[in-house]
Design an enzyme around this catalytic site. Structure first.
Site, mmCIF file in Angstrom:
data_model
loop_
_atom_site.group_PDB
_atom_site.id
_atom_site.type_symbol
_atom_site.label_atom_id
_atom_site.label_comp_id
_atom_site.label_asym_id
_atom_site.label_seq_id
_atom_site.Cartn_x
_atom_site.Cartn_y
_atom_site.Cartn_z
ATOM 1 N N GLU A 81 51.675 41.791 42.151
ATOM 2 C CA GLU A 81 51.917 42.820 40.713
ATOM 3 C C GLU A 81 50.762 43.660 40.328
ATOM 4 O O GLU A 81 49.778 43.975 40.996
ATOM 5 C CB GLU A 81 51.442 41.746 39.435
ATOM 6 C CG GLU A 81 51.679 40.876 39.116
ATOM 7 C CD GLU A 81 51.523 40.155 37.724
ATOM 8 O OE1 GLU A 81 50.758 41.352 37.147
ATOM 9 O OE2 GLU A 81 52.635 39.312 37.175
ATOM 10 N N ASP A 114 45.365 44.791 27.313
ATOM 11 C CA ASP A 114 44.284 44.705 28.849
ATOM 12 C C ASP A 114 42.749 44.574 28.071
ATOM 13 O O ASP A 114 42.922 44.964 27.504
ATOM 14 C CB ASP A 114 44.668 45.706 29.663
ATOM 15 C CG ASP A 114 45.659 45.779 30.699
ATOM 16 O OD1 ASP A 114 46.373 46.627 30.966
ATOM 17 O OD2 ASP A 114 45.433 44.449 31.339
ATOM 18 N N TYR A 152 57.759 35.463 32.915
ATOM 19 C CA TYR A 152 56.100 35.253 32.820
ATOM 20 C C TYR A 152 55.498 35.091 31.444
ATOM 21 O O TYR A 152 55.780 35.394 30.744
ATOM 22 C CB TYR A 152 55.614 36.385 32.559
ATOM 23 C CG TYR A 152 54.412 36.887 32.629
ATOM 24 C CD1 TYR A 152 53.431 36.230 32.199
ATOM 25 C CD2 TYR A 152 53.453 38.197 33.646
ATOM 26 C CE1 TYR A 152 51.402 36.271 32.086
ATOM 27 C CE2 TYR A 152 52.136 38.223 34.094
ATOM 28 C CZ TYR A 152 51.360 36.879 33.547
ATOM 29 O OH TYR A 152 50.047 37.608 33.430
#
Ligand SMILES: O=P(O)(O)OC[C@@H](O)[C@@H](O)c1c[nH]c2ccccc12
Length: 272
Positions: A47, A58, A172
């Site tokens: 990735e 994040d 995912y």
């Protein structure tokens, strides 16, 4: 067979190891070398995180990596340049990671055109909800780049079915709520999420968020097709950069040994 599909069919391994690094961290050239290292150490897919000033999903480790990259002058066009350089060097699957904002500022048409030209195999946009993904996926499909969706333990069955029906490349499966970052334990709830998704897609199912140790990799590999690791890997890079500020070989060794450490349970599981 496309590169993403091939990453999940390596006979010698039960699951694919998928490291995440931030492109351009700490510099373009150093980052290129680090991506090559993790691929050489056994990563089946990587990735490639495109740094962004407001990475809302994040945690602090990846936020710091994005900041280092942006301060070093990295930009979206450079992300395509780095991807193209990696593509000339490897047949591993390359998956770009960006957010909705930079994607639409650049426009999906140009983004997927440039991603395809650079040799990217897939793109993940964590804040693109499935309700709004059809027009983006239509562009991605036209360029033959997989728009890889995410599901989470809070996604209800109807949503899982809808996301899986639209999925390309792999799905995912986010292990837990909140932002990226190492966790002492990877939530067991993601096992149920993967089992539910299996009812709606034959695509590979990969688990990420919080993976930070070989035993996490081993337990996830028992039920998923891929294991994604980002923050734990970047923290080892950070530590190597702090201990050996100028020694890029030491940085490479730090990421290489961690990827090998994480990969070991997968090779052992395959009887290697
Ligand atoms: O950092 P972690 O906890 O190992 O999680 C993987 C993560 O880094 C990577 O897949 C990722 C980076 N940024 C994201 C934003 C949303 C979802 C996933 C991500």
């Amino acid at each position: 067979m496309d590169r993403i599909a091939r990453a999940f069919r390596r006979p010698e391994k039960r699951a694919a190891l998928i490291p995440f690094l931030t492109a351009g961290d700490p510099s373009f050239d150093a980052s290129f070398a680090l991506f090559r290292e993790v691929i050489a150490a056994g990563a089946d897919l990587v990735e490639i995180g495109i740094p962004y000033s407001d990475p809302l999903a994040d945690g602090p480790v990846i936020q710091a990596a994005s900041l280092r990259s942006l301060r070093a002058g990295f930009s979206l066009p450079k992300a395509f340049e780095l991807t193209a350089a990696l593509r000339r060097d490897t047949e591993a699957g390359l998956v770009l990671f960006t957010y909705v904002n930079p994607l639409f500022q650049y426009t999906p048409e140009r983004f997927f055109r440039d991603a395809k030209a650079a040799g990217a195999d897939g793109v993940i946009v964590p804040d693109l909800p499935v309700e709004e993904s059809d027009p983006v996926r239509a562009v991605a499909d036209r360029y033959g780049v997989a728009l890889i969706p995410l599901i989470a333990p809070t996604s209800g069955e109807e949503r899982v079915a809808r996301v899986c029906a639209a999925a390309r490349g792999f799905v995912y499966c986010v292990s837990s709520l909140g932002v990226t970052g190492e966790r002492a334990h990877v939530s067991a709830r993601v096992r149920e999420l993967v089992a539910m998704a299996r009812r709606y897609t034959s695509l590979p199912l990969c688990v990420g968020f919080g993976v930070s140790a070989p035993d996490h990799v081993q337990s996830i590999a028992e039920y998923a097709d891929g294991v994604i690791v980002g923050s734990a890997l970047i923290r080892r890079l950070e530590r190597a950069m702090a201990d050996w500020p100028e020694d890029e070989a030491a940085w490479a060794e730090a990421v290489r040994s961690f990827v090998r450490e994480l990969n070991f349970p997968l090779l052992r599981q395959a009887g290697m």
